[in-house]
Design a protein around this motif. Structure first.
Motif, mmCIF file in Angstrom:
data_model
loop_
_atom_site.group_PDB
_atom_site.id
_atom_site.type_symbol
_atom_site.label_atom_id
_atom_site.label_comp_id
_atom_site.label_asym_id
_atom_site.label_seq_id
_atom_site.Cartn_x
_atom_site.Cartn_y
_atom_site.Cartn_z
ATOM 1 N N LEU A 4 58.256 45.984 22.330
ATOM 2 C CA LEU A 4 58.447 47.432 22.261
ATOM 3 C C LEU A 4 59.874 47.848 22.593
ATOM 4 O O LEU A 4 60.152 49.030 22.744
ATOM 5 N N ARG A 5 60.776 46.893 22.669
ATOM 6 C CA ARG A 5 62.132 47.211 23.115
ATOM 7 C C ARG A 5 62.861 48.184 22.193
ATOM 8 O O ARG A 5 63.720 48.916 22.635
ATOM 9 N N ARG A 6 62.510 48.213 20.916
ATOM 10 C CA ARG A 6 63.178 49.129 19.993
ATOM 11 C C ARG A 6 62.279 50.296 19.595
ATOM 12 O O ARG A 6 62.622 51.094 18.728
ATOM 13 N N TRP A 7 61.126 50.388 20.241
ATOM 14 C CA TRP A 7 60.175 51.452 19.954
ATOM 15 C C TRP A 7 60.595 52.710 20.696
ATOM 16 O O TRP A 7 60.950 52.672 21.864
ATOM 17 N N GLU A 8 60.557 53.815 20.020
ATOM 18 C CA GLU A 8 60.893 55.086 20.647
ATOM 19 C C GLU A 8 59.617 55.880 20.868
ATOM 20 O O GLU A 8 58.554 55.498 20.414
ATOM 21 N N THR A 9 59.726 56.982 21.560
ATOM 22 C CA THR A 9 58.543 57.784 21.844
ATOM 23 C C THR A 9 57.930 58.306 20.537
ATOM 24 O O THR A 9 58.593 58.403 19.518
ATOM 25 N N THR A 37 59.368 45.189 27.094
ATOM 26 C CA THR A 37 59.707 46.613 27.149
ATOM 27 C C THR A 37 60.865 46.845 28.100
ATOM 28 O O THR A 37 61.119 46.030 28.980
ATOM 29 N N GLY A 38 61.524 47.956 27.905
ATOM 30 C CA GLY A 38 62.626 48.286 28.781
ATOM 31 C C GLY A 38 62.505 49.672 29.389
ATOM 32 O O GLY A 38 63.361 50.084 30.158
ATOM 33 N N MET A 39 61.439 50.394 29.038
ATOM 34 C CA MET A 39 61.309 51.773 29.513
ATOM 35 C C MET A 39 60.004 51.961 30.288
ATOM 36 O O MET A 39 58.957 51.476 29.882
ATOM 37 N N ALA A 40 60.085 52.690 31.390
ATOM 38 C CA ALA A 40 58.899 52.983 32.186
ATOM 39 C C ALA A 40 57.880 53.793 31.392
ATOM 40 O O ALA A 40 56.673 53.604 31.539
ATOM 41 N N LEU A 41 58.352 54.662 30.518
ATOM 42 C CA LEU A 41 57.447 55.472 29.701
ATOM 43 C C LEU A 41 56.593 54.586 28.794
ATOM 44 O O LEU A 41 55.407 54.829 28.621
ATOM 45 N N GLN A 42 57.181 53.547 28.244
ATOM 46 C CA GLN A 42 56.422 52.621 27.402
ATOM 47 C C GLN A 42 55.316 51.948 28.211
ATOM 48 O O GLN A 42 54.196 51.801 27.730
ATOM 49 N N LYS A 43 55.618 51.540 29.421
ATOM 50 C CA LYS A 43 54.602 50.919 30.273
ATOM 51 C C LYS A 43 53.450 51.885 30.532
ATOM 52 O O LYS A 43 52.289 51.486 30.505
ATOM 53 N N MET A 44 53.771 53.139 30.779
ATOM 54 C CA MET A 44 52.744 54.138 31.032
ATOM 55 C C MET A 44 51.839 54.303 29.802
ATOM 56 O O MET A 44 50.613 54.344 29.925
ATOM 57 N N VAL A 45 52.429 54.370 28.618
ATOM 58 C CA VAL A 45 51.652 54.523 27.386
ATOM 59 C C VAL A 45 50.766 53.301 27.152
ATOM 60 O O VAL A 45 49.576 53.427 26.856
ATOM 61 N N VAL A 46 51.328 52.119 27.310
ATOM 62 C CA VAL A 46 50.563 50.886 27.103
ATOM 63 C C VAL A 46 49.422 50.795 28.103
ATOM 64 O O VAL A 46 48.287 50.466 27.741
ATOM 65 N N ASP A 47 49.686 51.089 29.359
ATOM 66 C CA ASP A 47 48.630 51.044 30.374
ATOM 67 C C ASP A 47 47.497 52.007 30.038
ATOM 68 O O ASP A 47 46.331 51.702 30.249
ATOM 69 N N GLU A 48 47.856 53.163 29.494
ATOM 70 C CA GLU A 48 46.830 54.159 29.153
ATOM 71 C C GLU A 48 45.888 53.638 28.069
ATOM 72 O O GLU A 48 44.679 53.732 28.184
ATOM 73 N N TYR A 49 46.425 53.088 26.987
ATOM 74 C CA TYR A 49 45.536 52.628 25.920
ATOM 75 C C TYR A 49 44.853 51.320 26.270
ATOM 76 O O TYR A 49 43.733 51.073 25.848
ATOM 77 N N ALA A 50 45.483 50.478 27.068
ATOM 78 C CA ALA A 50 44.879 49.182 27.392
ATOM 79 C C ALA A 50 43.793 49.283 28.450
ATOM 80 O O ALA A 50 42.907 48.440 28.501
#
Length: 80
Positions: A4-9, A37-50
């Motif tokens: 997800l390193r190049r994934w944006e919101t 991943t490199g962003m805390a926001l990505q971790k939050m999104v992934v944790d939510e769906y997982a």
């Protein structure tokens, strides 16, 4: 491994896609997911769906390098 390193919101409706895709993959046997991943926001999104209450168990681990992610996944496969 999910990079997800190049994934944006994205807009909130994309969460439905993540939720559905994760459900399909866990039904097919996905149990471990290494996430780059490199962003805390990505971790939050992934944790939510997982960790959705209607999801099968999915063990996530976050990594900064592909080598460490692959090493972790290989160790999990050996344990299975």
């Amino acid at each position: 491994m999910c990079d997800l390193r190049r994934w944006e919101t994205c807009p909130p409706e994309v969460m439905e896609f993540f939720d559905t895709t994760t459900r399909i993959l866990t039904d097919c046997g996905l149990r471990y997911q290494a996430i780059l991943t490199g962003m805390a926001l990505q971790k939050m999104v992934v944790d939510e769906y997982a960790h959705s209450p209607h999801q099968k168990p999915l063990l996530l681990q976050y990594f900064e390098s592909e080598e460490s992610a692959l090493g972790w996944l290989r160790s999990k496969l050996r344990q299975s």
